[in-house]
Design an enzyme around this catalytic site. Structure first.
Site, PDB file in Angstrom:
ATOM      1  N   LYS A   1      43.310  31.570  49.343  1.00 32.91           N
ATOM      2  CA  LYS A   1      43.945  30.781  48.273  1.00 32.91           C
ATOM      3  C   LYS A   1      44.351  29.461  48.875  1.00 32.91           C
ATOM      4  O   LYS A   1      44.584  29.351  50.084  1.00 32.91           O
ATOM      5  CB  LYS A   1      45.196  31.499  47.743  1.00 32.91           C
ATOM      6  CG  LYS A   1      45.658  31.034  46.373  1.00 32.91           C
ATOM      7  CD  LYS A   1      44.667  31.469  45.319  1.00 32.91           C
ATOM      8  CE  LYS A   1      45.228  31.935  44.040  1.00 32.91           C
ATOM      9  NZ  LYS A   1      44.380  32.820  43.301  1.00 32.91           N
TER      10      LYS A   1
HETATM   11  N1  GLU Z   1      41.648  31.632  40.851  1.00 28.23           N
HETATM   12  C1  GLU Z   1      40.963  32.756  40.315  1.00 28.23           C
HETATM   13  C2  GLU Z   1      41.634  34.055  40.760  1.00 28.23           C
HETATM   14  O1  GLU Z   1      42.805  34.078  41.058  1.00 28.23           O
HETATM   15  C3  GLU Z   1      39.470  32.714  40.600  1.00 28.23           C
HETATM   16  C4  GLU Z   1      39.096  32.702  42.041  1.00 28.23           C
HETATM   17  C5  GLU Z   1      37.606  32.469  42.286  1.00 28.23           C
HETATM   18  O2  GLU Z   1      36.850  32.363  41.342  1.00 28.23           O
HETATM   19  O3  GLU Z   1      37.259  32.379  43.458  1.00 28.23           O
HETATM   20  O4  GLU Z   1      41.050  35.097  40.756  1.00 28.23           O
END
Ligand code: GLU
Length: 427
Positions: free
Chosen positions: A117
């Site tokens: 993240k």
């Molecule tokens: N931000 C989204 C999540 O928390 C998508 C992450 C992604 O597609 O890599 O799952």
């Protein structure tokens, strides 16, 4: 096998309350599944964390510096994967906790990824488009050594979108000297994005709602739904459930919510929001606050906004049969346990909102193959993967009496632990 309290070690910088919540979830499931103590210890902290200062020339000519992060929790199964958020609450602990959740989420869905993240501590609504672009590009160049299609693949999260991904892809490509679409997912279609990615998280949430309503035998012909959040996730969930004949009785956005026990006309609301920029004041409904909204009586409550919305303060007043978590971490651990005891079923974030990362995976695969699928193909494959994961979680939770969150974690953590065990420890 030794399964005891984790070993004592000096505090790490990421150990904020938010991070500890994710870590405690791991500890609970590790104990429950008899996870090897050494493997458990390796999974309790991020593998890598980078903090960067991002200087930006503002429109008024001054320079302001923002703090940015990229954290990779685990890369056992493949490149790290996870979104980038722009929000004033972003800090090392939050990003690290969310990176850990991404590891379990990808493993639960059977995707060949680890968890990551990133984010920038900023009030995105106060920036102009030009400032946002310069912030995004400079942040990308600061984390450039960490990311790449085989290393770590960012995607949209809170207050980032297709345009943000296009800027990241462009900045990365200019720096390496050739175009690399697969360094991000959630791109615009015209530069290598996937059909269906934009709606994927909401589509997955709506699918989970339907499966949970079936599994937990909600008998109503038109089950009532309350959705907190009307961004990418909440609005698509509301739209698809409305189309499927569910009665959406309340929705909200950052400014406040609306309630109509007879059901809200979602297509008309979408048109209203695109004109007015908020849901409040929509015809035939009464305004409610975000807090009141969470306590409304309904069959299914979908928190699809911020984290920590259902907690010790309001858990006694939650009045639904099922919670389906569109957001990441909307329910605190105390509330999760309390509501489970009360018989309220909670479909956890790592299952319910995994449609986004699943179609991110499809986008990445299509980009690598240079072969693109139709929207129907994307949606069918999404349903297949979500359906399999729902079956596994519901089945394990029913069989073992575990809370659905613990069942989902057990599957995800189990897969990572098995892979780690087989790969062994280097050197
Ligand atoms: N931000 C989204 C999540 O928390 C998508 C992450 C992604 O597609 O890599 O799952």
């Amino acid at each position: 096998m030794a399964v005891l309290k984790p070993v004592e070690r000096p505090k790490m910088e990421c150990e904020t309350e938010h991070f500890l919540m994710a870590q405690r979830q791991l500890d609970e499931v590790a104990l429950e599944m008899g996870l090897d103590r050494e493997l458990h210890e390796r999974l309790r902290y991020p593998k890598r964390a980078l903090i960067v200062t991002v200087p930006v020339r503002m429109d008024d000519g001054t320079v302001r510096s923002f703090t940015g992060y990229r954290v990779q929790h685990d890369v056992t199964l493949g490149p790290a994967k996870g979104g980038i958020r722009f929000h004033p609450d972003v800090n090392l602990g939050e990003v690290s906790g969310l990176a850990m959740l991404m590891t379990w989420k990808c493993a639960l869905m059977g995707l060949p990824y680890g968890g990551a993240k990133g984010g920038i501590r900023v009030e995105p609504w106060k920036l102009s488009a030009g400032e946002t672009e310069r912030l995004t590009r400079r942040y990308t160049s600061e984390i450039i050594n960490l990311i790449g299609p085989d290393k770590d693949i960012p995607a949209p999260d809170m207050y980032t979108n297709e345009q943000t991904m296009a800027w990241i892809m462009d900045t990365y490509s200019i720096n390496v000297g050739h175009t690399v679409p697969s360094v991000v997912t959630g791109k615009p279609i015209s530069i290598g994005g996937s059909l269906g990615r934009n709606e994927a998280t909401g589509r997955g949430v709506a699918y989970c709602v339907k499966r949970a309503v079936e599994h937990y035998e909600v008998k109503a012909k038109a089950p009532t739904v309350v959705v907190q959040g009307f961004g990418n996730v909440g609005s698509v969930t509301a739209k698809l459930l409305h189309e499927a004949g569910y009665k959406i009785v309340a929705v909200s956005d950052v400014y406040g919510g609306i309630h109509n026990p007879d059901g809200i006309d979602i297509p008309r609301l979408l048109a209203y929001v695109s004109e007015m920029g908020r849901v409040e004041g929509f015809v035939g409904s009464k305004n409610v606050s975000n807090q009141e909204l969470l306590e409304l009586e309904c069959d299914v409550l979908v928190p699809a906004a911020l984290g920590d919305q259902i907690n010790q303060k309001n858990m006694h007043n939650i009045n639904c049969r099922i919670i389906v978590e569109g957001a990441n971490g909307p329910t605190s651990t105390e509330a999760d346990k309390y509501l489970h005891e009360k018989g309220i079923k909670i479909v956890p974030d790592i299952l319910a909102n995994a449609g986004g990362v699943t179609v991110s995976y499809f986008e990445w695969v299509q980009g690598m193959m240079h072969l693109f699928w139709t929207e129907t193909e994307v949606n069918n494959r999404l349903e297949e993967i979500m359906g399999r994961a729902c079956d596994q979680v519901f089945e394990m939770s029913t069989r073992s009496g575990l809370r659905p969150r613990m069942a989902a974690l057990r599957i995800g953590v189990g897969r990572i632990a098995e892979a780690k065990r087989l790969r062994g420890l280097y050197p």
